[in-house]
Design a protein around this motif. Structure first.
Motif, PDB file in Angstrom:
ATOM      1  N   PHE A 141      86.750  44.017 103.879  1.00 17.87           N
ATOM      2  CA  PHE A 141      86.359  44.420 105.223  1.00 17.87           C
ATOM      3  C   PHE A 141      86.021  43.183 106.061  1.00 17.87           C
ATOM      4  CE2 PHE A 141      84.828  48.865 103.882  1.00 17.87           C
ATOM      5  CZ  PHE A 141      85.953  49.462 104.413  1.00 17.87           C
ATOM      6  N   PRO A 142      86.409  43.186 107.333  1.00 14.38           N
ATOM      7  CA  PRO A 142      86.043  42.083 108.223  1.00 14.38           C
ATOM      8  C   PRO A 142      84.564  42.188 108.609  1.00 14.38           C
ATOM      9  CG  PRO A 142      87.158  43.789 109.467  1.00 14.38           C
ATOM     10  CD  PRO A 142      87.203  44.217 108.021  1.00 14.38           C
ATOM     11  N   THR A 143      84.074  41.176 109.272  1.00 15.24           N
ATOM     12  CA  THR A 143      82.713  41.205 109.810  1.00 15.24           C
ATOM     13  C   THR A 143      82.777  40.867 111.300  1.00 15.24           C
ATOM     14  OG1 THR A 143      82.373  38.893 109.156  1.00 15.24           O
ATOM     15  CG2 THR A 143      81.648  40.591 107.599  1.00 15.24           C
ATOM     16  N   LYS A 144      81.679  41.104 111.984  1.00 16.42           N
ATOM     17  CA  LYS A 144      81.677  41.153 113.446  1.00 16.42           C
ATOM     18  C   LYS A 144      81.414  39.821 114.143  1.00 16.42           C
ATOM     19  CE  LYS A 144      76.759  42.351 113.705  1.00 16.42           C
ATOM     20  NZ  LYS A 144      76.328  41.095 114.363  1.00 16.42           N
ATOM     21  N   GLU A 145      81.127  38.735 113.412  1.00 18.30           N
ATOM     22  CA  GLU A 145      80.654  37.510 114.059  1.00 18.30           C
ATOM     23  C   GLU A 145      81.611  36.989 115.147  1.00 18.30           C
ATOM     24  OE1 GLU A 145      78.370  38.074 110.469  1.00 18.30           O
ATOM     25  OE2 GLU A 145      80.541  38.007 110.804  1.00 18.30           O
ATOM     26  N   LYS A 146      82.886  36.962 114.856  1.00 16.72           N
ATOM     27  CA  LYS A 146      83.834  36.440 115.853  1.00 16.72           C
ATOM     28  C   LYS A 146      83.954  37.372 117.051  1.00 16.72           C
ATOM     29  CE  LYS A 146      86.499  33.583 112.659  1.00 16.72           C
ATOM     30  NZ  LYS A 146      87.839  33.302 112.055  1.00 16.72           N
ATOM     31  N   LEU A 147      83.839  38.668 116.817  1.00 14.68           N
ATOM     32  CA  LEU A 147      83.824  39.613 117.943  1.00 14.68           C
ATOM     33  C   LEU A 147      82.605  39.368 118.820  1.00 14.68           C
ATOM     34  CD1 LEU A 147      84.919  43.113 116.543  1.00 14.68           C
ATOM     35  CD2 LEU A 147      86.187  41.624 118.108  1.00 14.68           C
ATOM     36  N   ASP A 148      81.472  39.082 118.187  1.00 10.94           N
ATOM     37  CA  ASP A 148      80.250  38.797 118.955  1.00 10.94           C
ATOM     38  C   ASP A 148      80.430  37.568 119.832  1.00 10.94           C
ATOM     39  OD1 ASP A 148      78.996  40.949 117.776  1.00 10.94           O
ATOM     40  OD2 ASP A 148      77.988  39.755 116.239  1.00 10.94           O
ATOM     41  N   GLU A 149      81.116  36.565 119.307  1.00  7.99           N
ATOM     42  CA  GLU A 149      81.345  35.332 120.084  1.00  7.99           C
ATOM     43  C   GLU A 149      82.274  35.605 121.271  1.00  7.99           C
ATOM     44  OE1 GLU A 149      82.866  32.312 117.551  1.00  7.99           O
ATOM     45  OE2 GLU A 149      81.206  32.462 116.104  1.00  7.99           O
ATOM     46  N   TYR A 166      85.043  52.019 111.373  1.00  7.30           N
ATOM     47  CA  TYR A 166      85.026  51.203 112.588  1.00  7.30           C
ATOM     48  C   TYR A 166      84.621  49.780 112.228  1.00  7.30           C
ATOM     49  CZ  TYR A 166      85.117  54.636 116.485  1.00  7.30           C
ATOM     50  OH  TYR A 166      85.487  55.573 117.432  1.00  7.30           O
ATOM     51  N   LEU A 167      85.153  48.826 112.975  1.00  9.83           N
ATOM     52  CA  LEU A 167      84.550  47.508 113.086  1.00  9.83           C
ATOM     53  C   LEU A 167      84.058  47.405 114.518  1.00  9.83           C
ATOM     54  CD1 LEU A 167      83.853  44.621 112.188  1.00  9.83           C
ATOM     55  CD2 LEU A 167      86.125  43.940 113.006  1.00  9.83           C
ATOM     56  N   VAL A 168      82.759  47.191 114.706  1.00 12.02           N
ATOM     57  CA  VAL A 168      82.184  47.109 116.049  1.00 12.02           C
ATOM     58  C   VAL A 168      81.390  45.810 116.174  1.00 12.02           C
ATOM     59  CG1 VAL A 168      82.049  49.620 116.215  1.00 12.02           C
ATOM     60  CG2 VAL A 168      80.041  48.345 115.455  1.00 12.02           C
ATOM     61  N   ASN A 169      81.180  45.386 117.426  1.00  4.73           N
ATOM     62  CA  ASN A 169      80.385  44.181 117.644  1.00  4.73           C
ATOM     63  C   ASN A 169      78.915  44.541 117.845  1.00  4.73           C
ATOM     64  OD1 ASN A 169      80.505  45.275 120.202  1.00  4.73           O
ATOM     65  ND2 ASN A 169      81.086  43.370 121.237  1.00  4.73           N
ATOM     66  N   LEU A 196      73.886  43.342 109.215  1.00  2.00           N
ATOM     67  CA  LEU A 196      74.924  44.312 109.527  1.00  2.00           C
ATOM     68  C   LEU A 196      76.258  43.593 109.684  1.00  2.00           C
ATOM     69  CD1 LEU A 196      73.070  46.466 112.225  1.00  2.00           C
ATOM     70  CD2 LEU A 196      73.486  47.087 109.840  1.00  2.00           C
ATOM     71  N   THR A 197      77.302  44.130 109.079  1.00  2.00           N
ATOM     72  CA  THR A 197      78.622  43.509 109.201  1.00  2.00           C
ATOM     73  C   THR A 197      79.393  44.038 110.404  1.00  2.00           C
ATOM     74  OG1 THR A 197      79.727  45.205 107.870  1.00  2.00           O
ATOM     75  CG2 THR A 197      78.776  43.314 106.691  1.00  2.00           C
ATOM     76  N   GLY A 198      78.955  45.186 110.939  1.00  2.00           N
ATOM     77  CA  GLY A 198      79.692  45.828 112.019  1.00  2.00           C
ATOM     78  C   GLY A 198      80.676  46.870 111.527  1.00  2.00           C
TER      79      GLY A 198
END
Length: 540
Positions: A141-149, A166-169, A196-198
């Motif tokens: 599973f991906p995580t949200k850090e790059k989406l947050d940036e 879902y993957l959410v920021n 939280l990974t998102g």
């Protein structure tokens, strides 16, 4: 004398024409698989008032009928209008309005697509669908850090291909009120290293759904029209939408009545209190275009996101069993309530634990009741001892492309023994006596020809695996075509009006680019629906 004979010949010709029954359309020189009880073949059909008036030999048709229009298909193959027994028709249309992430091979590619989409389609809430970590080099599973940036101030929600994660920021998490302390039964709020990974799996996704802006009526109408065009392009004339709310059902009905939507819809109402209270009391709704008589229930999640409920732990995640989205006692209560109505119960069940829960609830609720045709949607992983439940009038509603999408990693999830009871379409057919086939689009692609290919060849488009995936459960071509037509119609209580080319039935049919029953199996994915008719009216 010659003038008298000529006049007499004209009178005879006029009398002969008058003795023929007038119809709206005669289709000639066709290779027609009627999909009747004998799977008989004809070469001509006559259509009147939107129904098949005659089916058989073209010479006899021309002797008995006079048509306003004739169509010579020059030997092309005709099959009944294709039915997708499990899809998300409205969802497919809405997906045309969000970032398409299907086929992405890395998280980096997803980020590029999301950024590009937001640049060309600015929005105050970024949405997308179609990612699948199983297609990436790192299958996690991906995580949200790059989406947050990239999106610190705009909420982003990217739905997994199966719709069960879902993957959410962080912005979306904040708006939804999701924190480390949030707990929701029937799914997972995924955490890693105390953060939280998102990633949200199954029921927690509802908290995100609650904050997503609702589409305008104009957007809803456009979504339905876009979905119809995509479906008609592939020869689909009826779609079973697996989960609709009252407002969308009423919009479909209004568009059909205004002749703004032609495709037929078998609507499964989403399992929520408002829908149940309204429709179970109101009873069955039936028009030529719309049929509302079933309830869509979610038993568990999806195998790809490890949300499917298994009897024993996942082979690739110690101690993890997946989860029931709807608790066992609620499924049992729903079954009793729906059994007391005229409605059908259609329940999503992927894992072997979810399947047996659903099957037992069906058996108990339907005791003493006849011809209810309840369905298990997907019936994906079934324990050996549980297949016998399908002998009791329960219909497996299955999607063959799930097998060819999942085959690369299914054994990793299930192990070598348990996977033998997965995607067991032939065994389900043998037990139930019929199966209903669909795609589950937009989880999979819309094309019913990919469904046909996956059912028969059980290979991907690269012809992998060479010998086919678990070929003991492959279907024959005739079984597959029945599953996409007459058996799907039967599962909808519609076998007397559609699903085969027979006198008196609705004139829904498709002219194909090749002979689906005889062409090389490897060419089936490239088959085209060249002409599509609904009620005798050409739609394509």
């Amino acid at each position: 004398m010659k003038k008298i004979l000529f006049s007499f010949s004209i009178l005879l010709l006029f009398a002969a024409c008058n003795s023929k029954e007038e119809v709206d359309l005669i289709v000639l020189n066709a290779n027609i698989y009627t999909v009747d009880a004998e799977f008989s073949i004809a070469n001509g059909i006559a259509i009147k008032d939107g129904k098949f008036a005659a089916v058989g030999d073209k010479e006899q048709l021309l002797q008995n009928y006079h048509a306003k229009k004739e169509l010579d298909v020059q030997g092309k193959t005709i099959v009944p209008g294709l039915i997708d027994a499990h899809c998300h028709f409205y969802g497919l249309g809405l997906n045309q309005l969000v970032v398409d992430l299907v086929g992405t091979t890395s998280f980096e590619e997803i980020l590029e697509k999301v950024v590009a989409f937001q640049k060309s389609n600015p929005s105050n809430f970024v949405r997308g669908r179609g990612w699948d970590q199983n297609d990436w080099e790192v299958k996690e599973f991906p995580t949200k850090e790059k989406l947050d940036e990239l999106f610190p101030d705009i909420p982003v929600a990217l739905r997994r291909v199966d719709g069960h994660a879902y993957l959410v920021n962080q912005k979306a998490l904040d708006l939804a009120g999701i924190t480390m302390e949030t707990e929701v039964e029937g799914g997972a709020i995924v955490k890693k290293d105390g953060k939280l990974t998102g990633v949200l799996v199954d029921n927690p996704m509802g908290m995100i759904n609650a904050i997503i802006p609702k589409p305008s009526r104009k957007m809803q109408v456009q979504a339905l029209r876009d979905a119809e065009k995509l479906c008609l392009d592939y020869g689909l004339t009826t779609v079973n939408d697996a989960g609709l709310n009252k407002s969308t059902i009423e919009l479909i009905d209004s568009l059909q009545k205004a002749d703004d939507l032609s495709i037929r819809v078998y609507a499964m109402i989403s399992n929520n209190p408002d829908n149940l209270d309204y429709y179970l009391d109101k009873g069955i709704i039936k028009t030529d275009g719309l049929h509302v008589r079933s309830v869509k229930v979610y038993g568990d999640g999806a195998l790809g996101s490890r949300g499917a409920a298994l009897k024993k732990p996942y082979s690739d995640q110690d101690g993890h069993f997946g989860a029931m989205v709807t608790p066992v006692d609620q499924i049992e209560g729903l079954a009793e309530r729906i059994a007391a109505s005229e409605y059908q119960m259609n329940t999503h069940a992927i894992g072997d634990s979810a399947n047996v829960v659903v099957l037992r609830a069906y058996q108990k609720a339907l005791e003493g009741k006849q011809d209810r045709r309840w369905k298990v949607e997907h019936a994906q992983v079934v324990s050996e001892q549980d297949f016998d439940y399908f002998e009791n009038g329960i219909i497996p509603s299955i999607q063959p492309t799930h097998a060819t999408s999942d085959m690369y990693w299914a054994e990793d999830r299930l192990g070598p023994e348990r996977v033998k009871g997965a995607y067991a379409y032939k065994k389900l057919l043998d037990k139930a006596g019929l199966i209903a086939l669909g795609t589950d689009f937009p989880v999979e692609r819309v094309s019913p020809f990919l469904t046909f290919y996956a059912a028969v060849a059980r290979q991907d488009l690269e012809k992998y695996p060479e010998e086919g995936f678990q070929m003991k459960d492959a279907l024959s071509r005739e079984e597959t075509l029945r599953g996409m037509t007459i058996w799907a119609a039967y599962s909808n209580f519609e076998e007397s009006e559609k699903g085969s080319i027979e006198v008196g039935k609705l004139a829904d049919f498709v002219v194909l680019s090749n002979d689906i029953m005889d062409m090389p199996v490897d060419d089936i994915p490239n088959l085209k629906a060249e002409q599509v008719f609904i009620s005798g009216k050409q739609m394509k």
